[in-house]
Motif scaffolding. Structure first.
Motif, mmCIF file in Angstrom:
data_model
loop_
_atom_site.group_PDB
_atom_site.id
_atom_site.type_symbol
_atom_site.label_atom_id
_atom_site.label_comp_id
_atom_site.label_asym_id
_atom_site.label_seq_id
_atom_site.Cartn_x
_atom_site.Cartn_y
_atom_site.Cartn_z
ATOM 1 N N LYS A 158 0.832 -1.214 0.000
ATOM 2 C CA LYS A 158 0.000 0.000 0.000
ATOM 3 C C LYS A 158 0.862 1.257 0.000
ATOM 4 O O LYS A 158 0.561 2.228 -0.699
ATOM 5 C CB LYS A 158 -0.916 0.000 1.232
ATOM 6 N N GLU A 159 1.932 1.254 0.788
ATOM 7 C CA GLU A 159 2.810 2.429 0.886
ATOM 8 C C GLU A 159 3.561 2.672 -0.417
ATOM 9 O O GLU A 159 3.770 3.817 -0.818
ATOM 10 C CB GLU A 159 3.792 2.249 2.048
ATOM 11 N N ILE A 160 3.953 1.585 -1.088
ATOM 12 C CA ILE A 160 4.618 1.723 -2.395
ATOM 13 C C ILE A 160 3.658 2.365 -3.398
ATOM 14 O O ILE A 160 4.034 3.283 -4.134
ATOM 15 C CB ILE A 160 5.106 0.352 -2.908
ATOM 16 N N VAL A 161 2.400 1.907 -3.410
ATOM 17 C CA VAL A 161 1.391 2.477 -4.323
ATOM 18 C C VAL A 161 1.128 3.934 -3.982
ATOM 19 O O VAL A 161 1.035 4.800 -4.871
ATOM 20 C CB VAL A 161 0.082 1.663 -4.261
ATOM 21 N N ARG A 162 1.037 4.242 -2.684
ATOM 22 C CA ARG A 162 0.751 5.613 -2.256
ATOM 23 C C ARG A 162 1.858 6.571 -2.691
ATOM 24 O O ARG A 162 1.595 7.690 -3.145
ATOM 25 C CB ARG A 162 0.590 5.669 -0.733
ATOM 26 N N ARG A 163 3.099 6.127 -2.561
ATOM 27 C CA ARG A 163 4.232 7.012 -2.859
ATOM 28 C C ARG A 163 4.581 7.070 -4.342
ATOM 29 O O ARG A 163 4.916 8.130 -4.865
ATOM 30 C CB ARG A 163 5.468 6.555 -2.083
ATOM 31 N N ASP A 164 4.542 5.923 -4.992
ATOM 32 C CA ASP A 164 5.063 5.860 -6.367
ATOM 33 C C ASP A 164 4.061 5.392 -7.405
ATOM 34 O O ASP A 164 4.394 5.372 -8.603
ATOM 35 C CB ASP A 164 6.270 4.892 -6.419
ATOM 36 N N GLY A 165 2.872 4.981 -6.989
ATOM 37 C CA GLY A 165 1.946 4.402 -7.947
ATOM 38 C C GLY A 165 2.406 3.000 -8.341
ATOM 39 O O GLY A 165 3.296 2.425 -7.718
ATOM 40 N N PHE A 166 1.801 2.454 -9.389
ATOM 41 C CA PHE A 166 2.117 1.090 -9.821
ATOM 42 C C PHE A 166 3.583 0.945 -10.201
ATOM 43 O O PHE A 166 4.196 -0.115 -10.001
ATOM 44 C CB PHE A 166 1.222 0.700 -11.003
ATOM 45 N N LYS A 167 4.187 2.014 -10.749
ATOM 46 C CA LYS A 167 5.581 1.923 -11.191
ATOM 47 C C LYS A 167 6.535 1.657 -10.028
ATOM 48 O O LYS A 167 7.656 1.198 -10.237
ATOM 49 C CB LYS A 167 6.003 3.202 -11.920
ATOM 50 N N GLY A 168 6.071 1.930 -8.798
ATOM 51 C CA GLY A 168 6.910 1.657 -7.633
ATOM 52 C C GLY A 168 7.241 0.186 -7.475
ATOM 53 O O GLY A 168 8.276 -0.174 -6.899
ATOM 54 N N PHE A 169 6.357 -0.679 -7.996
ATOM 55 C CA PHE A 169 6.615 -2.121 -7.921
ATOM 56 C C PHE A 169 7.699 -2.560 -8.898
ATOM 57 O O PHE A 169 8.174 -3.694 -8.826
ATOM 58 C CB PHE A 169 5.330 -2.911 -8.200
ATOM 59 N N TYR A 170 8.058 -1.669 -9.817
ATOM 60 C CA TYR A 170 9.125 -1.986 -10.772
ATOM 61 C C TYR A 170 10.384 -1.150 -10.513
ATOM 62 O O TYR A 170 11.205 -0.981 -11.397
ATOM 63 C CB TYR A 170 8.620 -1.820 -12.211
ATOM 64 N N ARG A 171 10.504 -0.667 -9.270
ATOM 65 C CA ARG A 171 11.731 0.024 -8.888
ATOM 66 C C ARG A 171 12.890 -0.979 -8.969
ATOM 67 O O ARG A 171 12.823 -2.078 -8.431
ATOM 68 C CB ARG A 171 11.608 0.559 -7.457
ATOM 69 N N GLY A 172 13.936 -0.586 -9.657
ATOM 70 C CA GLY A 172 15.081 -1.488 -9.811
ATOM 71 C C GLY A 172 14.903 -2.518 -10.902
ATOM 72 O O GLY A 172 15.711 -3.437 -11.031
ATOM 73 N N TYR A 173 13.833 -2.365 -11.729
ATOM 74 C CA TYR A 173 13.567 -3.343 -12.785
ATOM 75 C C TYR A 173 14.722 -3.420 -13.786
ATOM 76 O O TYR A 173 15.172 -4.513 -14.147
ATOM 77 C CB TYR A 173 12.260 -2.975 -13.501
ATOM 78 N N THR A 174 15.208 -2.240 -14.213
ATOM 79 C CA THR A 174 16.320 -2.218 -15.166
ATOM 80 C C THR A 174 17.555 -2.877 -14.566
ATOM 81 O O THR A 174 18.258 -3.656 -15.224
ATOM 82 C CB THR A 174 16.653 -0.773 -15.587
ATOM 83 N N ALA A 175 17.809 -2.551 -13.278
ATOM 84 C CA ALA A 175 18.962 -3.161 -12.592
ATOM 85 C C ALA A 175 18.775 -4.672 -12.468
ATOM 86 O O ALA A 175 19.749 -5.435 -12.580
ATOM 87 C CB ALA A 175 19.142 -2.536 -11.211
ATOM 88 N N SER A 176 17.533 -5.107 -12.228
ATOM 89 C CA SER A 176 17.253 -6.551 -12.148
ATOM 90 C C SER A 176 17.551 -7.224 -13.472
ATOM 91 O O SER A 176 18.161 -8.292 -13.522
ATOM 92 C CB SER A 176 15.785 -6.790 -11.767
ATOM 93 N N LEU A 177 17.111 -6.578 -14.565
ATOM 94 C CA LEU A 177 17.378 -7.149 -15.887
ATOM 95 C C LEU A 177 18.881 -7.189 -16.166
ATOM 96 O O LEU A 177 19.402 -8.177 -16.688
ATOM 97 C CB LEU A 177 16.670 -6.332 -16.977
ATOM 98 N N MET A 178 19.585 -6.112 -15.795
ATOM 99 C CA MET A 178 21.024 -6.053 -16.044
ATOM 100 C C MET A 178 21.791 -7.071 -15.204
ATOM 101 O O MET A 178 22.855 -7.543 -15.589
ATOM 102 C CB MET A 178 21.554 -4.646 -15.776
ATOM 103 N N ALA A 179 21.226 -7.396 -14.029
ATOM 104 C CA ALA A 179 21.885 -8.382 -13.162
ATOM 105 C C ALA A 179 21.520 -9.807 -13.551
ATOM 106 O O ALA A 179 22.388 -10.681 -13.629
ATOM 107 C CB ALA A 179 21.505 -8.131 -11.701
#
Length: 312
Positions: free
Chosen positions: A169-190
């Motif tokens: 809930k806090e991730i959605v409140r602060r960042d919206g849905f995109k908050g769940f993909y924080r670090g997505y690019t880094a995850s792909l690169m790793a």
């Protein structure tokens, strides 16, 4: 049976999928149950400032167990266990891409490289949101204010489910849905290079071990050892990227550049070794266990017409 007459790699079109998928999910869940504490330890070692909380893997495990018992080693487990679903998509993509590339006459290692990369891309796209929530849950209560950047209430009467829901809930409140993909690019690169290289090294080590080992040595054992060696190799190569991914997701940093800059200022050359021992142990154990389950299930699920060509 001669060493050149048995099937070394069971391909996608040789298996009964009705047997393969349920057994694969059961195997994946069992492995994650056994090895999840290593993921918690690795994550906490990666996000700590220098070595202010833990001196190493054993010290981290001991302190978590001492303060919270076994539940502390399974922080974020049920959220993370959704990975068994992404695991089905991962292995289906890997085997499917290999099958397609086989029609184009691609070589064995090229099929493994491209298949492993595509599989990780699909798997990470599914799992990153759950990974973000799980990693926040893993590091709560580490003793540093920046380890609870969302300000989650972790009172003694709060269940792990409620804490996980509050994180979401806090991730959605602060960042919206995109908050769940924080670090997505880094995850792909790793993980995309890690996955692609792992499958290449796995087959490469398997070929070399088959060449040097006597014919009576179990082929399944050779595959498990090859998996562990592949895990060791790719872990050493990709360790800094995995640390950056973990910090982006947990400490809510703005970009990979900021994460790397902070990490370099804090650790210097130790960036290549931070949390490496835990990651090596986790990777070797995970690779061995996953291959043991994966290759055993492929042998069980193989069509009758090929069973006489299988060597255990």
């Amino acid at each position: 049976m001669g060493s050149n007459t048995y099937i070394k790699t069971i391909e996608w079109d040789m298996m009964d999928k009705k047997k393969f998928f349920p057994l694969s999910m059961l195997s994946s869940f069992s492995v994650r149950c056994c090895l999840f504490p290593l993921t918690v330890i690795k994550t906490q070692l990666q996000v700590q400032h220098r070595s202010d909380l833990y001196k190493g893997m054993i010290d981290c495990a001991f302190k978590i167990y001492k303060s919270e018992g076994v539940p502390g080693l399974y922080r974020g487990f049920w959220i993370s266990s959704v990975q068994i679903v992404s695991g089905v998509f991962y292995i289906s993509t890997y085997e499917g891409v290999r099958h397609i590339l086989n029609d184009f006459g691609a070589g064995h290692r090229m099929k493994s490289l491209i298949g492993g990369g595509c599989a990780s891309l699909v798997g990470q796209t599914i799992i990153v949101p759950f990974d973000v929530i799980s990693q926040h849950a893993m590091v709560l209560g580490m003793g540093k204010s920046h380890m609870n950047p969302l300000g989650i209430n972790t009172g003694p009467n709060r269940s792990r489910l409620n804490i996980s829901l509050d994180i979401a809930k806090e991730i959605v409140r602060r960042d919206g849905f995109k908050g769940f993909y924080r670090g997505y690019t880094a995850s792909l690169m790793a993980y995309v290079p890690n996955s692609a290289l792992w499958w290449v090294f796995y087959h490469m080590y398997q070929e070399e071990l088959c060449r040097v080992c006597p014919p009576y040595v179990s082929h399944l054992l050779i595959q498990c050892v090859a998996g562990s060696l592949g895990g060791f190799t790719t872990t050493v190569i990709t360790n800094p990227l995995d640390i950056i991914r973990a910090r982006l997701q947990v400490q809510r940093l703005d970009s990979m550049k900021v994460a790397f800059k902070d990490l370099w200022a804090e650790e210097r050359m130790n960036v290549f070794f931070k949390g490496l021992s835990a990651r090596l142990v986790q990777s070797a154990a995970f690779s061995f266990s996953i291959i043991l389950g994966y290759e055993t299930i492929k042998r069980i699920a193989i069509d009758e017409q090929y069973k006489h060509l299988i060597r255990w």
